[in-house]
Design an enzyme around this catalytic site. Structure first.
Site, short mmCIF file in Angstrom:
data_model
loop_
_atom_site.label_atom_id
_atom_site.label_comp_id
_atom_site.label_asym_id
_atom_site.label_seq_id
_atom_site.Cartn_x
_atom_site.Cartn_y
_atom_site.Cartn_z
N PRO A 16 -6.63 -0.41 -5.71
CA PRO A 16 -6.41 -1.56 -6.58
C PRO A 16 -5.60 -2.63 -5.85
CG PRO A 16 -4.93 0.23 -7.18
CD PRO A 16 -5.84 0.77 -6.13
N ALA A 18 -4.26 -6.64 -6.58
CA ALA A 18 -4.18 -7.78 -7.49
C ALA A 18 -4.83 -9.00 -6.88
CB ALA A 18 -2.72 -8.07 -7.86
N CYS A 100 3.40 -0.60 -5.91
CA CYS A 100 3.44 -2.02 -5.57
C CYS A 100 4.83 -2.42 -5.12
CB CYS A 100 3.02 -2.86 -6.78
SG CYS A 100 3.05 -4.64 -6.45
N LYS A 139 -0.29 6.29 -8.29
CA LYS A 139 -0.21 5.76 -6.93
C LYS A 139 1.25 5.48 -6.60
CE LYS A 139 -2.56 2.72 -3.69
NZ LYS A 139 -1.57 1.87 -3.04
N ASN A 200 -3.62 6.59 1.80
CA ASN A 200 -3.85 5.15 1.78
C ASN A 200 -2.95 4.49 2.82
OD1 ASN A 200 -2.61 2.50 -0.24
ND2 ASN A 200 -4.62 2.48 0.70
N GLY A 201 -3.47 3.41 3.42
CA GLY A 201 -2.67 2.63 4.37
C GLY A 201 -3.31 2.49 5.73
N ASP A 202 -3.68 1.25 6.09
CA ASP A 202 -4.19 0.93 7.43
C ASP A 202 -5.50 1.63 7.77
OD1 ASP A 202 -1.90 -0.54 7.62
OD2 ASP A 202 -0.96 0.66 9.19
N GLY A 224 -7.99 -0.41 1.03
CA GLY A 224 -7.66 -1.67 0.39
C GLY A 224 -8.01 -2.86 1.26
N ARG A 225 -7.02 -3.35 2.02
CA ARG A 225 -7.22 -4.57 2.80
C ARG A 225 -8.36 -4.46 3.81
NH1 ARG A 225 -1.47 -5.46 5.23
NH2 ARG A 225 -1.48 -3.17 5.12
#
Length: 322
Positions: A16, A18, A100, A139, A200-202, A224-225
Site C-alpha cells: 500500500p 498513499a 508508515c 504491516k 518488504n523493502g528495496d 512498493g516503489r
C-alpha cells in the site's frame, strides 16, 4: 501463502502506498501477476471520510482480486469501527498500518510511531480482530530506531492477537526510506512466529526478490516503489522465480497500451482536472530516465486529456521509428 480463507496464487504482493496504489494501479499490478494488492491507507477517523479522497479509497466497485483495505490510527475503538465499516462496504481483508513513517501520521501516534508502545499495539490488534469476521493483517517496520529494533516482540504480540499475516519493511521509523533495507530482523521474525511473514523493502528486481525470499525464509515479498511505473515487474519476478531466467524487456507497443489504459482509468476515477494531475506523476515514473526529462517537463504543462493522450501517442510513434 494463505491469509485466512484466501489462498494466494503466488508470493507477490503490492504494498500500500498513499497516492499511488489506487484502484487503476492495483488492477494493473494484479493483471501482471501480483497475488494481492493492498489499498491506500485510510484514516480510522470518521470525520475525514466524507471527502472525495476517502470515498474513492472506500469504494470497491470494479475491484479485481481480493479486496484488502489498509486502515491507520491509534485509538482501538476507532480502529475497530473503521474496520467494521470497511468490511460492510466490501473489504475482504483488513490491513493495519503500523509501518508508515510519515510525520503527519506519526504525530498522531499512528503508523510506525506505535511500535514504541507495545501495549497500545496489543489493544488495537485485539479490538480490530474482535470487530470483524475477516482476516486482519498487519504491516510494521523493524522498530522505531536502529538501536530499538523490536520487530520480533511486535510480531509475537501480533500472532497472539490473531493477526493472519505480518508484512515487515526492513527499515526502522527513524530510517524513513534512507539507506538500504536490512533483512536480518525480518529473518529473525520469521524464525520466531508461525504466522505468514511478508518481506518488504528495496525489492526492485527479480534477482532481489529471489534473494530476499531465500535469505529471510519469508512466505512472500511485498513490492512498493519498485513497481511504480513498472506494473509488469510482477510478471518478471514470477517468471524468474519459476524458471531462473529473466524475461526480455517489455515491448514498446505493450508499454504504450499499458500507459494509455492507465491514464484512461485515472481520468475515469478522478475526473479530468484531478486525473490529469495524477497522470503526470505516473507518466514520470514510467519514463524515469534522464533522456525523458524534457518530455516530462512538457507533459506536465498540458491541461487537457486529449493533449496528454496525443503527446504520449507521438512519443511512442517516435520510439517505434527509431
Amino acid at each position: 501463502m494463505q491469509i485466512g480463507p484466501y489462498q494466494l496464487k503466488n508470493q507477490l504482493i503490492v504494498a500500500p502506498m498513499a497516492g499511488v496504489t489506487d484502484q487503476p494501479f492495483r488492477n494493473l499490478c494484479l493483471r501482471y501477476g501480483a497475488a494481492l494488492a493492498v489499498s491506500e491507507m485510510l484514516s480510522s477517523n470518521p470525520e475525514v471520510w466524507d471527502t472525495d479522497k476517502s470515498r474513492q479509497r472506500m469504494a470497491h466497485a470494479g475491484e479485481d482480486g481480493i479486496r484488502s483495505v489498509q486502515i491507520a490510527g491509534a485509538d482501538p475503538d476507532m480502529m475497530a469501527h473503521a474496520a467494521l465499516v470497511n468490511v460492510q462496504q466490501g473489504a475482504q481483508i483488513i490491513d493495519i498500518n503500523m509501518g508508515c513513517p510519515a510525520k503527519k501520521v506519526n504525530k498522531k501516534l499512528a503508523g510506525s510511531a506505535l511500535l514504541q508502545q507495545p501495549e497500545l499495539v496489543k489493544a488495537i490488534l485485539q479490538a480490530v480482530v474482535a470487530a470483524v469476521d475477516v482476516p486482519v493483517t498487519l504491516k510494521i517496520r523493524t522498530g522505531w530506531a536502529p538501536e530499538h529494533r523490536n520487530g520480533v516482540h511486535i510480531a509475537q504480540i501480533a500472532q497472539d492477537c490473531g493477526i493472519a499475516s505480518l508484512a515487515v519493511h526492513g527499515r526502522t521509523r527513524q530510517c524513513m526510506y534512507k539507506g538500504d533495507a536490512e533483512y536480518d530482523t525480518i529473518r529473525a521474525i520469521k524464525q520466531n512466529v508461525s504466522i505468514p511473514v511478508v518481506a518488504n523493502g528495496d525489492i526492485c528486481t527479480p534477482e532481489k526478490a529471489h534473494y530476499v525470499l531465500d535469505y529471510t525464509g519469508a512466505d512472500a515479498v511485498m513490492i512498493g516503489r519498485g513497481a511504480q511505473g513498472r506494473p509488469w515487474l510482477f510478471r518478471e519476478i514470477q517468471h524468474y522465480l519459476e524458471t531462473g531466467n529473466k524475461l526480455a524487456p517489455i515491448e514498446v507497443d505493450e508499454k504504450r497500451q499499458v500507459m494509455l489504459e492507465h491514464l484512461k482509468n485515472l481520468y475515469a476515477l478522478y475526473g479530468e482536472y484531478k486525473g490529469l494531475r495524477i497522470a503526470r506523476k505516473h507518466v514520470g515514473w514510467y519514463l524515469d530516465q534522464e533522456a525523458q526529462r524534457s518530455f516530462r517537463a512538457d507533459f506536465n504543462r498540458l491541461e487537457t486529456v486529449e493533449e496528454q493522450r496525443s503527446m504520449l501517442e507521438r512519443y511512442f510513434d517516435e520510439l517505434v521509428k527509431n
